[in-house]
Design an enzyme around this catalytic site. Sequence first.
Site, PDB file in Angstrom:
ATOM      1  N   HIS A 291       0.902  -1.374  -0.039  1.00 22.61           N
ATOM      2  CA  HIS A 291      -0.063  -0.058   0.024  1.00 22.61           C
ATOM      3  C   HIS A 291       0.923   1.314   0.095  1.00 22.61           C
ATOM      4  O   HIS A 291       1.987   1.249   0.339  1.00 22.61           O
ATOM      5  CB  HIS A 291      -0.863   0.042   1.184  1.00 22.61           C
ATOM      6  CG  HIS A 291      -2.026  -0.974   1.087  1.00 22.61           C
ATOM      7  ND1 HIS A 291      -2.082  -2.387   1.403  1.00 22.61           N
ATOM      8  CD2 HIS A 291      -3.351  -0.729   0.717  1.00 22.61           C
ATOM      9  CE1 HIS A 291      -3.238  -2.822   1.306  1.00 22.61           C
ATOM     10  NE2 HIS A 291      -4.019  -2.128   0.775  1.00 22.61           N
TER      11      HIS A 291
ATOM     12  N   LYS B  10      -0.561   4.959   4.483  1.00 26.46           N
ATOM     13  CA  LYS B  10      -1.391   4.004   5.389  1.00 26.46           C
ATOM     14  C   LYS B  10      -0.749   3.819   6.561  1.00 26.46           C
ATOM     15  O   LYS B  10       0.478   3.414   6.792  1.00 26.46           O
ATOM     16  CB  LYS B  10      -1.627   2.728   4.258  1.00 26.46           C
ATOM     17  CG  LYS B  10      -2.668   1.950   5.179  1.00 26.46           C
ATOM     18  CD  LYS B  10      -2.839   0.547   4.294  1.00 26.46           C
ATOM     19  CE  LYS B  10      -3.723  -0.294   4.623  1.00 26.46           C
ATOM     20  NZ  LYS B  10      -5.104   0.329   4.988  1.00 26.46           N
TER      21      LYS B  10
END
Length: 252
Positions: A142, A146
Amino acid sequence: MVKIALTGAAGKMGRTINDIVTARNDCEIIAGIDLVGEQYADFPIVKEVYDLPEKPDVIIDFSHPSALESLLDYCKINGVPIVIATTGYTDEQIKQIKTAAEQIPVFFTFNLSLGINLLVDLAKRATKVLGGQFDIEILEKHHNLKKDAPSGTAIMIAEAINEELDNEMHYVYDRHNVRKQRDKSEIGIHSVRGGTIVGEHDVIFAGRDEVITISHSAGSKQVFAVGAVNAAVYLCDKSKGLYEMSDLLSEA
């Protein structure tokens, strides 16, 4: 016309959901909830759920785990269904979500992408055939903003696989301080954070002299926004209970 209240309205996902809803004719956003309170659309944005100007048909939550308790309380008091699309919940918070579903309709999933839910189904099928013979590892990637790791989606995949194996597996998140041979009852879960990666998940089945990998890559956050809006429209006329993507897909 389904009336939606959107938490995390001023964030990236909130704005994406607004774009999706604007292009549809079966729903509308009547209000947003966000501590930032930035007015960017033609609906009001309030700071707290109890400040909503009117009762919505359904709430979509793309905010932060810290907002969960007040959202669930509001929905239970007012009988409002809720789509929970935030990640990073503790086990205790997940228990609260499941308890709330005994009173109201709750749509809860770690990932609203159709493709990811297909990956989960394929991983479960592969586990039925390969389980016990192949080592299973999950890799998720990600963007560098995040905060939670591993991703909720990686956990969802692991739990689906573990159910196929009678919940006999345990999860290993970090191997750098483990000086021993891999346990056959492990499912390894690994996280990568960098750049602007929207979301990538690989399920690796590693056997003797062969490797099978099932992969999914999201090109934009729109895949999650579309799923959230579809879930909201689906949920608004449902009775109390806990719903997930498989329920929605079964009626598609």
